[in-house]
Design a protein around this motif. Sequence first.
Motif, PDB file in Angstrom:
ATOM      1  N   THR A 110      44.249  36.120  36.272  1.00 59.25           N
ATOM      2  CA  THR A 110      43.872  35.830  37.661  1.00 59.25           C
ATOM      3  C   THR A 110      43.175  37.035  38.298  1.00 59.25           C
ATOM      4  OG1 THR A 110      45.749  34.319  37.872  1.00 59.25           O
ATOM      5  CG2 THR A 110      44.729  35.089  39.905  1.00 59.25           C
ATOM      6  N   ALA A 114      39.150  37.222  39.576  1.00 58.03           N
ATOM      7  CA  ALA A 114      38.821  37.542  40.961  1.00 58.03           C
ATOM      8  C   ALA A 114      38.180  38.912  41.121  1.00 58.03           C
ATOM      9  CB  ALA A 114      40.083  37.479  41.820  1.00 58.03           C
ATOM     10  N   SER A 116      36.036  42.037  41.699  1.00 52.62           N
ATOM     11  CA  SER A 116      34.784  42.314  42.404  1.00 52.62           C
ATOM     12  C   SER A 116      34.167  43.625  41.955  1.00 52.62           C
ATOM     13  CB  SER A 116      35.033  42.369  43.918  1.00 52.62           C
ATOM     14  OG  SER A 116      36.028  43.342  44.228  1.00 52.62           O
ATOM     15  N   ARG A 184      33.614  34.038  35.134  1.00 53.83           N
ATOM     16  CA  ARG A 184      34.953  34.151  35.721  1.00 53.83           C
ATOM     17  C   ARG A 184      35.896  33.065  35.198  1.00 53.83           C
ATOM     18  NH1 ARG A 184      34.958  37.865  39.823  1.00 53.83           N
ATOM     19  NH2 ARG A 184      32.894  38.489  40.583  1.00 53.83           N
ATOM     20  N   TYR A 188      39.929  32.258  34.487  1.00 53.54           N
ATOM     21  CA  TYR A 188      40.622  31.263  35.315  1.00 53.54           C
ATOM     22  C   TYR A 188      41.234  30.131  34.483  1.00 53.54           C
ATOM     23  CZ  TYR A 188      38.820  33.235  39.688  1.00 53.54           C
ATOM     24  OH  TYR A 188      38.549  34.051  40.761  1.00 53.54           O
TER      25      TYR A 188
END
Length: 556
Positions: A110, A114, A116, A184, A188
């Motif tokens: 996770t 996420a 960045s 991503r 996920y």
Amino acid sequence: MGSTDSLTSRPSTPKPSNDLSHGVPKDWKFWCIIFSLALSVLLTAIEFTSIGAALPTITRSLKGEQFIWVGSAYALGSTALAPLCGGLSQIIGRRPIMLSALFLFALGSTICGAASTMNMLIAGRAVQGLGAGATTSSMQIMLSDLVTLRERGTFSGLMALSWAIGGGVGPVVGGSLAQSGNWRWLFYLNPPICAFNAIMVLLFLRLKTPPATLREKLSKMDIVGNLLVTVSTTSVVIGLTWGGVQYPWLSGRVLLPLVIGLLGLIVFIIYEIYFCKPPVVPIVLRMDWTGASGYIQNFLMAVILATLSYWFAVFFEACKDKSPTGAGVDIFGLSYSISLIAIMAGIAVKKTGNYSIPMYIGWMLIIIGAGLLTTLRADSSLAKSVGFQVVIGGGVGIVYVATLFPILASIPVTQTAPAMALYVFSRNFGYIWGVTAGGAIIQNELKRNLPASFLAQFPQGVEIGFETIPVIPSLEQPLKDAVRDTFGNALKVVWQLVLGVAIVGSLCSIGMKQLQLHTKIDEDWGREDMLVDHGWSYSSSTLTQQTENMKEALSA
């Protein structure tokens, strides 16, 4: 009044034999457990191998430079908890460790999805690695609780098949998602699979835990040994990752962590041999070359496997203009030769009881395959690159399965859990060397040999290997061929490293004895539900205690 022996039997119900020469019964619940373990292996394999094909795209997306740490952090995390899992599984049982491992893996996934920044991705990969290492350790320990060493080869082959399927699918999945701009989802997708596997574990993975007080269990934990090996491993990884990339190999910032880490591992070994009771290293292995060589060969095989799995895709992307997806497909020869030969090797060991001859053959195949790989050039044919993969993959598959046997054959079955935890540690530690050493070699070779006109397009400096790959197809000639040749020559040095490691591995197999394989499992572990299903406990200690309790009741 009947005899004492009659108290331990149940005339009205046929009593199953307590001969554990075939492990626990292979009913549908057993196969559900095996499926759950195989699913865990599949999940970790996909994660380990998919990142290589997707990393060029991820690096460009996050505008990062520390890309080597994306692999190193995962390998480091998977190594850190491995030795500890053996002791923890003895204290709180197998199932809680597996559930915790799945939670960590899902959490790390996770965080990665996420991310960045590159630092956030690296942090997530480290958490993922913690979960992967605990999962792998638990799987190996629980497999030993369920099947005998003689039949272990077949089930190790099944786990190798799961790894190979994941290793084959991983690069394709990673490359496809990266190519479509959805990298991503590579992370996920993991939490839902972890949740499904956790449900399987809760429903079917019910293994016995011998009764003991918490103090008794804690007294068996080697806290100092685990701390030493974790800190030392981390220090080695830092030195390997920085060497030649961020700092020169002879700089203090590289040499200091390497020296500290290697000295720490030496201190760990001395501590385990002379001071620790009980040790992480089983006591029998202190005097037995056969078991010790099994650990060394397992480590060296892992260096080779990680190097091939992580860096072979670079050859197809950089030298053959392959997309990430195409590169993933082109290394199928490696992935599936490992799995098919591993299963065949496991069956052969089960039928013959001989593990030494397969290991000799495996190392010879790896040496031949690595030698062939050193002849690959940027303009080599696809048939050569795939065929060479099959040769070296077959050797890796044999050694992947066989290194387990000299280790476990050297010790009593009661020492299986700590032995398997150390086995997973040695394998994961090898993965670290394969990932970091391969990356460092590629970066150093590119830094020295890429054309200056090409390097000028990347002002950020040395760590440009992955970011340059997507640019290669659009280059004009003759610059395009020059860059391809540079990548091909850099990978040649990597294959030379693999060849050297394979030669050392074959030498370590010399003097290894052919020991008899155990034909029973540890009676204090195994399936908890067998007592409910069959009215019989496989634990001799439990049965003896029940008999004594009944004697006391009758006397009263």
